[in-house]
Write a protein that holds these residues in place. Sequence first.
Motif, mmCIF file in Angstrom:
data_model
loop_
_atom_site.group_PDB
_atom_site.id
_atom_site.type_symbol
_atom_site.label_atom_id
_atom_site.label_comp_id
_atom_site.label_asym_id
_atom_site.label_seq_id
_atom_site.Cartn_x
_atom_site.Cartn_y
_atom_site.Cartn_z
ATOM 1 N N VAL A 407 1.671 18.175 -25.675
ATOM 2 C CA VAL A 407 2.602 19.536 -25.896
ATOM 3 C C VAL A 407 4.097 19.466 -25.896
ATOM 4 C CG1 VAL A 407 3.162 21.199 -23.508
ATOM 5 C CG2 VAL A 407 0.924 20.281 -23.852
ATOM 6 N N HIS A 408 4.650 18.225 -25.426
ATOM 7 C CA HIS A 408 5.662 18.118 -25.645
ATOM 8 C C HIS A 408 6.272 18.028 -27.279
ATOM 9 C CE1 HIS A 408 9.690 15.172 -25.882
ATOM 10 N NE2 HIS A 408 9.909 15.885 -24.233
ATOM 11 N N LYS A 409 5.330 16.793 -28.072
ATOM 12 C CA LYS A 409 6.122 17.320 -29.065
ATOM 13 C C LYS A 409 5.119 18.573 -29.602
ATOM 14 C CE LYS A 409 4.078 15.769 -32.938
ATOM 15 N NZ LYS A 409 5.015 14.618 -33.994
ATOM 16 N N ALA A 410 4.327 19.322 -29.302
ATOM 17 C CA ALA A 410 4.713 21.230 -30.171
ATOM 18 C C ALA A 410 5.691 21.554 -29.457
ATOM 19 C CB ALA A 410 3.266 21.755 -29.165
ATOM 20 N N ILE A 411 6.482 21.828 -28.566
ATOM 21 C CA ILE A 411 7.648 22.193 -27.762
ATOM 22 C C ILE A 411 8.566 21.802 -28.651
ATOM 23 C CG2 ILE A 411 9.543 22.743 -26.265
ATOM 24 C CD1 ILE A 411 6.847 22.452 -23.678
ATOM 25 N N GLN A 412 8.916 20.666 -29.239
ATOM 26 C CA GLN A 412 10.109 19.955 -30.128
ATOM 27 C C GLN A 412 9.518 20.820 -31.294
ATOM 28 O OE1 GLN A 412 12.012 18.622 -27.077
ATOM 29 N NE2 GLN A 412 12.467 17.480 -28.530
ATOM 30 N N GLU A 413 8.559 20.710 -31.479
ATOM 31 C CA GLU A 413 8.603 21.561 -33.292
ATOM 32 C C GLU A 413 8.914 22.759 -32.564
ATOM 33 O OE1 GLU A 413 5.080 19.707 -34.970
ATOM 34 O OE2 GLU A 413 5.681 18.018 -34.942
ATOM 35 N N GLY A 414 9.070 23.548 -31.525
ATOM 36 C CA GLY A 414 8.610 24.965 -31.951
ATOM 37 C C GLY A 414 8.496 25.846 -30.741
ATOM 38 N N CYS A 415 7.435 25.281 -30.730
ATOM 39 C CA CYS A 415 6.817 25.967 -30.076
ATOM 40 C C CYS A 415 6.166 26.344 -28.522
ATOM 41 C CB CYS A 415 4.616 25.480 -29.651
ATOM 42 S SG CYS A 415 4.069 24.969 -31.281
ATOM 43 N N ASN A 416 6.189 28.158 -28.249
ATOM 44 C CA ASN A 416 6.779 28.784 -27.043
ATOM 45 C C ASN A 416 5.621 28.391 -26.440
ATOM 46 O OD1 ASN A 416 8.190 30.228 -26.092
ATOM 47 N ND2 ASN A 416 6.879 32.327 -27.226
ATOM 48 N N VAL A 417 6.399 27.164 -25.543
ATOM 49 C CA VAL A 417 4.695 26.958 -24.123
ATOM 50 C C VAL A 417 5.959 27.207 -22.812
ATOM 51 C CG1 VAL A 417 3.755 24.884 -24.062
ATOM 52 C CG2 VAL A 417 3.869 25.151 -26.230
ATOM 53 N N LYS A 418 5.040 27.604 -22.379
ATOM 54 C CA LYS A 418 6.444 27.655 -21.299
ATOM 55 C C LYS A 418 5.660 26.908 -19.487
ATOM 56 C CE LYS A 418 9.172 30.523 -22.944
ATOM 57 N NZ LYS A 418 9.233 31.799 -22.697
ATOM 58 N N GLY A 419 4.603 26.781 -19.598
ATOM 59 C CA GLY A 419 4.131 25.815 -18.618
ATOM 60 C C GLY A 419 2.453 25.424 -18.911
ATOM 61 N N TYR A 420 2.425 24.075 -18.006
ATOM 62 C CA TYR A 420 1.356 23.484 -17.800
ATOM 63 C C TYR A 420 1.004 23.782 -15.851
ATOM 64 C CZ TYR A 420 -2.069 19.525 -17.776
ATOM 65 O OH TYR A 420 -2.924 18.038 -17.817
ATOM 66 N N HIS A 421 -1.107 24.542 -16.057
ATOM 67 C CA HIS A 421 -1.517 24.096 -15.003
ATOM 68 C C HIS A 421 -2.693 23.440 -15.493
ATOM 69 C CE1 HIS A 421 0.126 28.164 -13.287
ATOM 70 N NE2 HIS A 421 0.956 27.284 -13.426
ATOM 71 N N LEU A 422 -2.495 23.088 -14.575
ATOM 72 C CA LEU A 422 -3.765 21.798 -14.422
ATOM 73 C C LEU A 422 -5.437 22.353 -13.736
ATOM 74 C CD1 LEU A 422 -4.699 18.988 -14.738
ATOM 75 C CD2 LEU A 422 -4.582 18.510 -12.345
ATOM 76 N N TRP A 423 -6.667 22.209 -14.049
ATOM 77 C CA TRP A 423 -7.911 22.753 -13.379
ATOM 78 C C TRP A 423 -8.151 21.046 -12.838
ATOM 79 C CZ3 TRP A 423 -10.008 27.745 -12.213
ATOM 80 C CH2 TRP A 423 -10.930 27.451 -11.673
ATOM 81 N N THR A 424 -7.749 21.288 -11.167
ATOM 82 C CA THR A 424 -7.519 22.165 -10.671
ATOM 83 C C THR A 424 -6.623 21.430 -9.032
ATOM 84 O OG1 THR A 424 -8.687 24.213 -9.126
ATOM 85 C CG2 THR A 424 -9.707 21.850 -9.162
ATOM 86 N N PHE A 425 -6.552 22.810 -8.409
ATOM 87 C CA PHE A 425 -5.357 22.255 -7.219
ATOM 88 C C PHE A 425 -5.690 21.230 -6.266
ATOM 89 C CE2 PHE A 425 -5.167 23.356 -2.705
ATOM 90 C CZ PHE A 425 -3.253 22.762 -2.486
ATOM 91 N N MET A 426 -7.598 21.698 -5.555
ATOM 92 C CA MET A 426 -7.943 20.379 -4.695
ATOM 93 C C MET A 426 -9.641 20.916 -5.498
ATOM 94 S SD MET A 426 -8.558 23.139 -1.687
ATOM 95 C CE MET A 426 -8.965 25.360 -1.357
ATOM 96 N N ASP A 427 -10.270 19.587 -5.276
ATOM 97 C CA ASP A 427 -12.090 19.733 -5.715
ATOM 98 C C ASP A 427 -12.621 21.496 -5.106
ATOM 99 O OD1 ASP A 427 -11.431 17.274 -5.965
ATOM 100 O OD2 ASP A 427 -12.445 16.495 -4.377
ATOM 101 N N ASN A 428 -12.798 21.517 -5.952
ATOM 102 C CA ASN A 428 -13.767 22.609 -5.803
ATOM 103 C C ASN A 428 -14.961 22.860 -6.676
ATOM 104 O OD1 ASN A 428 -13.231 23.376 -8.782
ATOM 105 N ND2 ASN A 428 -12.122 24.746 -8.500
ATOM 106 N N TRP A 429 -16.054 24.238 -6.315
ATOM 107 C CA TRP A 429 -17.398 24.241 -6.770
ATOM 108 C C TRP A 429 -16.946 24.596 -7.765
ATOM 109 C CZ3 TRP A 429 -20.018 28.801 -7.777
ATOM 110 C CH2 TRP A 429 -21.279 28.368 -7.835
#
Length: 470
Positions: A407-429
């Motif tokens: 993702v960092h490499k893509a940003i360095q190359e000009g990609c318009n990336v604004k964030g990163y959300h992991l799946w997920t916060f807590m163990d879920n069903w």
Amino acid sequence: MIAFNNRKESIQFRFPKGFWWGSAVSATQIEGAADKDGKGKNIWDYWYEQEPNRFFNGVGPEKTSQFYDRFREDIQLMKEIGHNSFRFSISWSRMFPDGKSINRKGIDFYNQVIDELILHGIEPFVNLYHFDMPLELQKMGGWANREVVNAYVQYAKTCFAQFGDRVKKWFTHNEPIVPVEGGYLYDFHYPNEVDFGKAVQVAYHMMLSSASAIKEYKELGQDGKIGIILNLTPSYPRSHHPADLQASKIADAFFNRSFLDPSITGEFPQELVQILDEEGYRPEMEDGDLDRIEQNTVDFLGINYYQPRRVKAKEYMPNPDAPFMPECFFDHYVMPGRKMNPYRGWEIYEKGIYDILINLKENYGNIECFISENGMGVEGEERFRDKNGTIQDDYRIEFIQEHLKWVHKAIQEGCNVKGYHLWTFMDNWSWTNAYKNRYGLVSVNLDKDSERSIKKSGYWFKSLSENNGF
């Protein structure tokens, strides 16, 4: 408490100021309280009643991780592990138990969640649909019935009106290809039909509903943005042979561009339209539909990335009497030496996330986007709990790091990336897999009244967010 190196000079991969660090969840997978405070049944509640044997260890969605009753405690934990944003979905059947009549207690619940997030400095990202069709609307045919599109638009308008003063990041759908695949092609979601024609109609109505909700949102004049979340799965050909290249192009049209193109460009991919016309599967449409889709494209895009799709030319002609499937045009290909998550059965290919972002830059106007899901499910994580009770999930930290490098490499190359959300916060069903694989930064101990405890990855994520890099 686990300490991580917070020295600014040790950061090798720095992300842009204001980067969105957080996680994603869905209502059915964390809320529980399936029949509480007026919530109506959705298709998951119903399917579990009918066929509990199709759910891992017979565990259904009625309890899940109890977010409905413990959201304040959970949001406090989000803040503790460095969230500045959090994407959740609204349960349509909690807001509209029969699909049509409003449940005030549902509105009250989501108002409280939104207010609590803002109180803790966490921006709410709200998704309207995450696989959980109200049962009463499914009885009408679900997304196969155009009336459900109208019901969805009313639901969306209600959410915009009730929450739009505080919510500035909206999403019409999460992974709309999944209800198409699961419900109408491959039998892993309710209503468990295998019917390509109906799958096409469902996909078309979901895309129409997205454009219709965007139209309503724009007409309200609220000052936020509205997008869609797509699980983009790059289709890699086995070789550069023309037949393999064509197989990957068609797979891409079916599973990625079917929603990506109309969402961003307002038009469906010609390769897909041609196949549907040739095979006699063009969906039923009404005058003005295509104009509505063309004129109501997304402001920004959420990208869910887990694995690549590897394909090759067909080895054998399909059975002419078998159900028509996308696989009539390609075979799946197992690349020798691929890296695997053995618990989920998915290939781990970190560069795929970079390839997606470069494609968006080069072919889709470099639309504003963010990684809305990425994560690693592991079975039996309890065996990694140390004497202090902390799960030592170094494999998850490594998984996130290796994806973020791309993702960092893509940003360095000009990609318009604004964030990163992991799946997920807590163990879920996890739908039919229940709690088989654990994905969370926070552990949920089902044997101890769903007791929460931060994993090593949660402490690492806090450091990641505070340093805006690693």
